[in-house]
Write an enzyme that holds these catalytic residues in place. Structure first.
Site, PDB file in Angstrom:
ATOM      1  N   HIS A  95       9.129  -7.863  -5.155  1.00  0.00           N
ATOM      2  CA  HIS A  95       7.956  -8.749  -5.149  1.00  0.00           C
ATOM      3  C   HIS A  95       7.800  -9.488  -6.485  1.00  0.00           C
ATOM      4  CE1 HIS A  95       6.395  -5.031  -6.798  1.00  0.00           C
ATOM      5  NE2 HIS A  95       6.150  -4.481  -5.649  1.00  0.00           N
ATOM      6  N   LYS A 145      13.322   4.115  -5.353  1.00  0.00           N
ATOM      7  CA  LYS A 145      12.226   3.257  -5.803  1.00  0.00           C
ATOM      8  C   LYS A 145      11.646   3.749  -7.118  1.00  0.00           C
ATOM      9  CE  LYS A 145       8.821   0.352  -5.613  1.00  0.00           C
ATOM     10  NZ  LYS A 145       8.351  -0.770  -4.846  1.00  0.00           N
ATOM     11  N   HIS A 199      -3.789  -1.409   4.664  1.00  0.00           N
ATOM     12  CA  HIS A 199      -4.863  -0.480   4.278  1.00  0.00           C
ATOM     13  C   HIS A 199      -5.987  -0.686   5.283  1.00  0.00           C
ATOM     14  CE1 HIS A 199      -3.399   0.729   0.279  1.00  0.00           C
ATOM     15  NE2 HIS A 199      -2.946  -0.509   0.167  1.00  0.00           N
ATOM     16  N   ASN A 246       6.005   5.531  -0.908  1.00  0.00           N
ATOM     17  CA  ASN A 246       4.757   5.935  -1.591  1.00  0.00           C
ATOM     18  C   ASN A 246       3.719   6.496  -0.616  1.00  0.00           C
ATOM     19  OD1 ASN A 246       4.335   3.322  -0.544  1.00  0.00           O
ATOM     20  ND2 ASN A 246       2.815   2.814  -2.088  1.00  0.00           N
ATOM     21  N   ALA A 296      -5.068  -2.298  -3.267  1.00  0.00           N
ATOM     22  CA  ALA A 296      -4.160  -3.443  -3.323  1.00  0.00           C
ATOM     23  C   ALA A 296      -3.240  -3.412  -2.114  1.00  0.00           C
ATOM     24  CB  ALA A 296      -3.337  -3.372  -4.600  1.00  0.00           C
ATOM     25  N   HIS A 336       5.856  -1.308   3.696  1.00  0.00           N
ATOM     26  CA  HIS A 336       5.064  -0.069   3.741  1.00  0.00           C
ATOM     27  C   HIS A 336       4.673   0.192   5.194  1.00  0.00           C
ATOM     28  CE1 HIS A 336       4.479   0.030  -0.656  1.00  0.00           C
ATOM     29  NE2 HIS A 336       4.575  -1.280  -0.539  1.00  0.00           N
ATOM     30  N   LEU A 337       5.107   1.325   5.729  1.00  0.00           N
ATOM     31  CA  LEU A 337       4.741   1.660   7.114  1.00  0.00           C
ATOM     32  C   LEU A 337       3.686   2.756   7.185  1.00  0.00           C
ATOM     33  CD1 LEU A 337       8.099   1.625   9.141  1.00  0.00           C
ATOM     34  CD2 LEU A 337       6.203   0.004   9.274  1.00  0.00           C
ATOM     35  N   ARG A 338       3.460   3.445   6.057  1.00  0.00           N
ATOM     36  CA  ARG A 338       2.489   4.559   6.036  1.00  0.00           C
ATOM     37  C   ARG A 338       2.926   5.680   6.997  1.00  0.00           C
ATOM     38  NH1 ARG A 338       1.089   1.925   1.529  1.00  0.00           N
ATOM     39  NH2 ARG A 338      -0.392   0.250   1.852  1.00  0.00           N
ATOM     40  N   LEU A 388      -0.770  -5.998  -5.384  1.00  0.00           N
ATOM     41  CA  LEU A 388      -0.067  -5.823  -6.653  1.00  0.00           C
ATOM     42  C   LEU A 388       1.424  -6.023  -6.432  1.00  0.00           C
ATOM     43  CD1 LEU A 388      -1.959  -2.780  -8.173  1.00  0.00           C
ATOM     44  CD2 LEU A 388      -1.913  -5.126  -9.061  1.00  0.00           C
ATOM     45  N   ASP A 436       6.601  -6.794   1.492  1.00  0.00           N
ATOM     46  CA  ASP A 436       5.596  -5.939   0.854  1.00  0.00           C
ATOM     47  C   ASP A 436       4.349  -5.855   1.727  1.00  0.00           C
ATOM     48  OD1 ASP A 436       4.497  -4.183  -0.938  1.00  0.00           O
ATOM     49  OD2 ASP A 436       3.944  -5.711  -2.406  1.00  0.00           O
ATOM     50  N   HIS A 470      11.415  -4.835   1.906  1.00  0.00           N
ATOM     51  CA  HIS A 470      10.358  -4.079   1.196  1.00  0.00           C
ATOM     52  C   HIS A 470       9.162  -3.977   2.136  1.00  0.00           C
ATOM     53  CE1 HIS A 470       7.810  -3.296  -2.627  1.00  0.00           C
ATOM     54  NE2 HIS A 470       7.054  -3.035  -1.563  1.00  0.00           N
ATOM     55  N   HIS A 511       9.253  -1.647  -9.055  1.00  0.00           N
ATOM     56  CA  HIS A 511       7.946  -2.309  -9.153  1.00  0.00           C
ATOM     57  C   HIS A 511       7.813  -2.722 -10.612  1.00  0.00           C
ATOM     58  CE1 HIS A 511       3.625  -2.886  -7.946  1.00  0.00           C
ATOM     59  NE2 HIS A 511       3.599  -3.047  -9.253  1.00  0.00           N
TER      60      HIS A 511
HETATM   61  C1  NCD Z   1       1.342  -1.435  -2.137  1.00  0.00           C
HETATM   62  C2  NCD Z   1       0.711  -0.329  -1.298  1.00  0.00           C
HETATM   63  O1  NCD Z   1      -0.422  -0.520  -0.859  1.00  0.00           O
HETATM   64  O2  NCD Z   1       1.357   0.693  -1.060  1.00  0.00           O
HETATM   65  N1  NCD Z   1       0.338  -2.376  -2.512  1.00  0.00           N
HETATM   66  C3  NCD Z   1       0.532  -3.662  -2.844  1.00  0.00           C
HETATM   67  O3  NCD Z   1      -0.422  -4.321  -3.253  1.00  0.00           O
HETATM   68  N2  NCD Z   1       1.712  -4.212  -2.755  1.00  0.00           N
HETATM   69  C4  NCD Z   1       2.002  -0.839  -3.291  1.00  0.00           C
HETATM   70  C5  NCD Z   1       2.953  -1.767  -3.963  1.00  0.00           C
HETATM   71  O4  NCD Z   1       3.958  -2.167  -3.402  1.00  0.00           O
HETATM   72  O5  NCD Z   1       2.685  -2.103  -5.123  1.00  0.00           O
HETATM   73 ZN    ZN Z   2       5.122  -2.565  -1.978  1.00  0.00          ZN
END
Ligand code: NCD
Ligand code: ZN
Length: 358
Positions: free
Chosen positions: A185, A110, A262, A52, A274, A26-28, A230, A258, A24, A147
């Site tokens: 998560h 997802k 940011h 996302n 988050a 996030h690479l943006r 989150l 996760d 899990h 989620h």
């Molecule tokens: C994630 C995000 O920033 O994309 N944030 C987080 O707090 N984990 C979104 C997510 O996985 O809930």
């Molecule tokens: Zn996530």
């Protein structure tokens, strides 16, 4: 020491394990993707890539294009396989999804309940509308990553996972018993117990930071936005339940960091985003936690074996070696990107375990 074996002894200071995967991540996109991807590809062979983005990755064509952008951002010589996912909407086309799976591109779908977290406003409100996609997923054995939080304003944020299990997830799993569900998560004892109680088709990922912090990290002595994510970290008893599950060797629990970068100004403000950025030091944090729990011999199951088994993939053949150094390992406080800095997770204790490529 023979590659692949785990050195035991009174003072264990070296472990060798199969190269880990992150189930899990996030690479943006754009400059942030370029700034962060090397922090994952340095240690991990594969990762389930969250969809996302703005706008989200909803079709197989979107996922194919995003995968190409990730591959282009990788440092030369790094072998890293992004395992792409689609963002489930009320309009997801089951045929498009199945084609993405057959071509080897798509590894999961997802589910974000609408409004649950960052960039989730396009998520599912009415499950009946998502049924054609969910039924197809059950038929072809494609896991749904969920989620697991309700978004109802009346439900306290610390209760949202437990209420989701009872009011959404359990009824959905009864309606579609063949659907494979990855509860992502997991942050509560309730989540751990629910996963353990399932006979089949349910597994859970656990993040690095939820093994280390409880909710005090966010709120004691001042509000600390870099510990806010989150699902939000819960009470200590929940953290202890997560540590027991992660270090138990139970094949239903595995690593999903996760890691959610940011830019600092977006976290350090009146309404901060988050997400906690853990890709940089996750393996060092995990070795620390597993050593504290006398479970270093189970780190490989959690980080390198249980995830591929659940996703029907072979574990990585390559090995990494981790060494416990006398001096603390130095990590950057921030990852600089072309758009600004991203604060790196600070576990609030020195890290002595270091990945030394082997
Ligand atoms: C994630 C995000 O920033 O994309 N944030 C987080 O707090 N984990 C979104 C997510 O996985 O809930
Ligand atoms: Zn996530």
């Amino acid at each position: 020491m023979a590659a692949g074996s785990i050195m035991m002894g009174t003072a264990m200071n070296t472990i060798t394990l199969r190269r880990p995967d992150d189930w899990h991540l996030h690479l943006r996109d754009g400059a942030v993707l370029e700034g962060v991807v090397a922090d994952t590809s340095r240690h991990f062979a594969r990762a389930i890539i969250m969809p996302n983005l703005v706008p989200p990755v909803v079709t197989t064509a979107d996922a194919r294009a995003y995968r190409e952008r990730i591959m282009a951002a990788l440092p030369k010589g790094d072998r890293f396989e992004p395992l792409m996912t689609l963002y489930l909407t009320e309009h997801t086309d089951p045929d498009d999804l199945e084609e993405g799976v057959k071509s080897g591109l798509i590894h999961a779908v997802k589910l974000y309940p609408a409004g649950a977290t960052t960039n989730s406003h396009g998520g599912v409100r009415d499950f009946d509308k998502a049924m054609p996609a969910l039924e197809r997923m059950a038929k072809i054995g494609l896991p749904m990553c969920v989620h697991g939080e309700v978004t109802t304003p009346e439900v306290d944020i610390f209760d949202r996972e437990a209420v989701f299990i009872e009011t959404v997830l359990d009824p959905l799993r009864k309606r579609l018993p063949d659907l494979k569900v990855t509860m992502e998560h997991v942050t509560t004892e309730d989540g751990v117990n629910y996963i353990k109680s399932a006979r089949n088709n349910l597994a859970g990922t656990i993040t690095t930071h939820h093994l280390i912090i409880n909710r005090n990290a966010i709120l004691v002595g001042g509000i600390r936005p870099h510990y806010y994510c989150l699902p939000v970290a819960k009470r200590e008893n929940h953290r202890l339940a997560l540590r027991a599950a992660a270090t138990s060797g139970d094949a239903r629990f595995f690593l999903g960091t996760d890691s959610a970068p940011h830019l600092d100004p977006l976290k350090e403000c009146a309404c901060g985003c988050a997400g906690i950025y853990t890709s940089v030091n996750t393996m060092s944090c995990l070795a620390h936690v597993f050593e504290q729990e006398n479970a270093l011999d189970r780190l490989e199951a959690f980080a390198s074996l249980n995830g591929p088994a659940w996703y029907g993939l072979a574990p990585n053949e390559e090995r990494i070696t981790m060494v416990k150094r006398d001096q603390p390992v130095a990590f950057p406080d921030k990852r600089e990107t072309a758009e600004g800095p991203i604060t790196v997770f600070d576990p609030m204790f020195p890290l002595h375990w270091d990945v030394s490529e082997g």
